[in-house]
Write an enzyme that holds these catalytic residues in place. Sequence first.
Site, PDB file in Angstrom:
ATOM      1  N   ASP A  80      -0.038   5.291   1.010  1.00 40.37           N
ATOM      2  CA  ASP A  80      -0.172   6.231   2.143  1.00 40.37           C
ATOM      3  C   ASP A  80      -0.160   5.495   3.479  1.00 40.37           C
ATOM      4  OD1 ASP A  80      -0.443   8.055   0.176  1.00 40.37           O
ATOM      5  OD2 ASP A  80      -2.507   8.643   0.617  1.00 40.37           O
TER       6      ASP A  80
ATOM      7  N   ASP B  99       0.873  -1.169   0.000  1.00 38.74           N
ATOM      8  CA  ASP B  99       0.000   0.000   0.000  1.00 38.74           C
ATOM      9  C   ASP B  99       0.919   1.231   0.000  1.00 38.74           C
ATOM     10  OD1 ASP B  99      -2.446   1.502   0.376  1.00 38.74           O
ATOM     11  OD2 ASP B  99      -1.832   1.773   2.453  1.00 38.74           O
TER      12      ASP B  99
END
Length: 273
Positions: free
Chosen positions: A10, A8
Amino acid sequence: MACIVFTDLDGTLLNGETYAYAAALPTLAKLAALGIPVVPVTSKTRQEVAQLRQDVGLSDPFVVENGSAVYIPVDHSRFALPPGDDVDGYRVLQLGCNYVTARAGLKAIAQDLGRPLKGFGDWSVEQVVQLTGLSPSEAKQAKAREFTEPFMTPKNVPAEQLREAVEAMGFRVVIGDRFSHLIGAEAGKGNAVHQLVQLFQAQNPDAKTTATIGLGNSPNDLDMLENVDYPIVLPSAHGPHPQLADRGWPVAIAPAPEGWAMAVETALTQIAA
């Protein structure tokens, strides 16, 4: 052994507050030297990820909009390109529905629930800026949806009721604290991970197994983390997300990007052992 890193962005590769990633660059360089792909798997749009890949210096395929599509650079030499359309120099492996279908689905689900459900398509760039804290240019990229509709999570609808209404209409939902994402029935970060592993393995039949590392920080990463060999949770400054903390998965010893780098190095050592 062949290995792929799924991550992922952020709060995982990028710091959740400052979006800093410099501390991860030496590890990214090491992975590149070892020929280990680093595949972003995110709820972001293609426009958002294309910009980030350029900034960070990533060159491998990436997964957008919660596993709705895989974008593979057409000059990518690690495996044969799957059938599909080419857009802006990427071969698109579409797993989910298109945006028009997602928008129509959200309206139908709202009607079924008897609750207004407002999504990114209902808001101007200025409203998205106010709701998310993104800059105007970032909000514009975030609104460039191709497959999914993020919408305000309804406060007075239990998660189970929302999920049932969504599935009855033939969609899936990724429920978040503030925003939820309406995605196609075949979409999902887990499915995207499997599709990419198959493509890599088809090109490297000698590699009996491909070890997969997955790194995430929030509940919308569960579908990815449950489908990799080495799931790793990235904490925020306040610790790991409660929904990820009790899974028995290793938690990085620091937030991103320092924690990302250390966790990946540790996982590589375990795989090599």
